[in-house]
Scaffold this active site. Sequence first.
Site, mmCIF file in Angstrom:
data_model
loop_
_atom_site.group_PDB
_atom_site.id
_atom_site.type_symbol
_atom_site.label_atom_id
_atom_site.label_comp_id
_atom_site.label_asym_id
_atom_site.label_seq_id
_atom_site.Cartn_x
_atom_site.Cartn_y
_atom_site.Cartn_z
ATOM 1 N N ARG A 143 0.702 -1.310 0.207
ATOM 2 C CA ARG A 143 0.609 -0.107 0.917
ATOM 3 C C ARG A 143 0.690 1.291 -0.051
ATOM 4 O O ARG A 143 0.257 2.179 -0.468
ATOM 5 C CB ARG A 143 -1.029 -0.374 1.165
ATOM 6 C CG ARG A 143 -1.877 -1.269 1.236
ATOM 7 C CD ARG A 143 -2.698 -1.382 1.774
ATOM 8 N NE ARG A 143 -2.421 -1.719 3.235
ATOM 9 C CZ ARG A 143 -2.754 -3.307 3.114
ATOM 10 N NH1 ARG A 143 -2.874 -3.726 2.320
ATOM 11 N NH2 ARG A 143 -2.080 -3.602 4.043
ATOM 12 N N GLU A 180 5.540 -11.796 13.731
ATOM 13 C CA GLU A 180 4.966 -11.997 14.795
ATOM 14 C C GLU A 180 5.244 -13.375 15.054
ATOM 15 O O GLU A 180 5.687 -14.648 16.220
ATOM 16 C CB GLU A 180 3.412 -11.963 14.840
ATOM 17 C CG GLU A 180 2.401 -12.596 16.418
ATOM 18 C CD GLU A 180 1.238 -12.068 15.894
ATOM 19 O OE1 GLU A 180 0.644 -12.677 17.358
ATOM 20 O OE2 GLU A 180 0.420 -11.892 15.359
#
Length: 256
Positions: A143, A180
């Site tokens: 993005r 993560e």
Amino acid sequence: MQSGVGVCCSSSSNWLFGLAAAAAPLLPSSLTTISFPISKFSYSSSLITLSTPLLISSRLRSTASASGSSQLNEMASDDAQDPRLQRISSAIRVIPDFPKPGIMFQDITTLLLDTKAFKDTIDLFVERYRDQNISVVAGVEARGFIFGPPIALAIGAKFVPMRKPNKLPGEVISEEYSLEYGTDKMEMHVGAVQRGDRALVIDDLIATGGTLCAAIKLLERVQAQVVECACVIELPELKGRDKLTGKPLFVLVKGA
């Protein structure tokens, strides 16, 4: 962009050209013509030319060059008097439990559908950076490819895509960063950024800060100066800005 006119893009690479076309009416009147070669097909003499009239307001023009490090942690939404910030915030849709339970996904596709809010977004960044001698706008996949090109065109800088592995066709340098669960890599073309370039790193959102850190490291490895990182949205509770090794961060709004 005229009301009712849209640009559809089928891949992240096409976003670079689709957003340039869509953002043409957002660029300042001083930048009347933009030309760049279509290298994908080896037609070095072929040019795409965009005529781009626009009046951009100057209310939030950056004073960072004068204030230096005093603007290391700045959020435009602290300026409650600017109605554009509320318009931007209202245009971002929040989708709960996507892509997995517990995540509040900040969906900027609705911002792109609102031509006024999208213009406001580009305006605010351009007003901040057009007088800072930025020579490179580095957009983080994917993005960052939406907001980076119109900003780069408006301030007269080159746009450099920072991509996921095996997406760039030429020789690259890579930087690994933590997720993560596990790791990922970011890559940049060798030679795209030169020593001494003044770089702005752009993405739609900062969460944990891992991708921005990787982009900063790639740019510094080629001895570019990272002037600032900029995002539309910040999730402050994830403290991503604390991981940017002291680099300035500018964001427009806080995530819901």
